[in-house]
Design a protein around this motif. Structure first.
Motif, PDB file in Angstrom:
ATOM      1  N   THR A  26       6.973  -3.381  -8.275  1.00  0.00           N
ATOM      2  CA  THR A  26       5.770  -3.015  -7.535  1.00  0.00           C
ATOM      3  C   THR A  26       5.931  -1.624  -6.941  1.00  0.00           C
ATOM      4  N   THR A  27       4.869  -0.832  -7.020  1.00  0.00           N
ATOM      5  CA  THR A  27       4.845   0.469  -6.354  1.00  0.00           C
ATOM      6  C   THR A  27       3.621   0.514  -5.443  1.00  0.00           C
ATOM      7  N   TYR A  28       3.676   1.390  -4.442  1.00  0.00           N
ATOM      8  CA  TYR A  28       2.571   1.573  -3.508  1.00  0.00           C
ATOM      9  C   TYR A  28       2.174   3.039  -3.512  1.00  0.00           C
ATOM     10  N   GLU A  29       0.887   3.276  -3.525  1.00  0.00           N
ATOM     11  CA  GLU A  29       0.377   4.635  -3.570  1.00  0.00           C
ATOM     12  C   GLU A  29      -0.535   4.856  -2.376  1.00  0.00           C
ATOM     13  N   THR A  30      -0.273   5.929  -1.639  1.00  0.00           N
ATOM     14  CA  THR A  30      -1.123   6.302  -0.512  1.00  0.00           C
ATOM     15  C   THR A  30      -1.434   7.791  -0.610  1.00  0.00           C
ATOM     16  N   ALA A  31      -2.558   8.158  -0.053  1.00  0.00           N
ATOM     17  CA  ALA A  31      -2.906   9.576   0.015  1.00  0.00           C
ATOM     18  C   ALA A  31      -2.023  10.218   1.074  1.00  0.00           C
ATOM     19  N   GLU A  32      -1.509  11.374   0.772  1.00  0.00           N
ATOM     20  CA  GLU A  32      -0.661  12.072   1.724  1.00  0.00           C
ATOM     21  C   GLU A  32      -1.539  13.053   2.494  1.00  0.00           C
TER      22      GLU A  32
END
Length: 153
Positions: free
Chosen positions: A39-45
């Protein structure tokens, strides 16, 4: 995305979901070489404002410190992690939308106390007692009286 198991650089996304009020994407991936899933998590920086400490130092906004302070105040209280995550998200949102590149730590502390006041009054008093450096029981009583007065209104 590299596979954390065999370090192959060829993985595919098998599932994507929005989490944390739509601020993050959780992706299930599968390595095309070793077939392991992860699993990976992606967020806006997005840039958060710097925090101006009481002594004048400037520090980076640290979400983990914010969360740790809230968790410390809520220790052994019946508040779910989802409620805590929502409170942290609201504080971060306020810090981003305030329009300032730097905010005083006092303002951040007030936002935390506002969230805690809505989540749990015991946690609010715990946090306020440390944040405002209560010196004696009289200050506790005054804060509890203010809470009771506000609750009646």
């Amino acid at each position: 995305m590299y596979c954390p198991f065999c370090y192959a650089n060829d993985t595919k996304v098998t599932d994507s979901r929005l989490i944390r009020e739509g601020n993050q994407i959780r992706r299930r991936r599968e390595c095309l070489i070793c077939k392991e899933r992860f699993t990976t998590y992606e967020t806006a920086e997005l840039l958060l404002p710097h925090i101006i400490k009481r002594d004048g130092r400037r520090d980076f906004f640290n979400e983990e410190k914010l969360r740790a302070g809230i968790l410390r105040a809520l220790e052994k209280r019946p508040i779910s992690l989802e409620q805590i995550d929502s409170a942290v998200s609201r504080i971060i949102h306020k810090s981003r939308t305030c329009g300032e590149r730097e905010i005083p730590s006092k303002q951040l502390g007030e936002w935390v106390m506002e969230e805690l006041r809505h989540l749990d009054q015991i946690a609010y008093v715990r946090f306020a007692s440390v944040y405002r450096s209560f010196q004696d029981i009289k200050e506790f009583r005054e804060e509890v009286s203010r809470l009771e007065k506000n609750k009646e209104e």
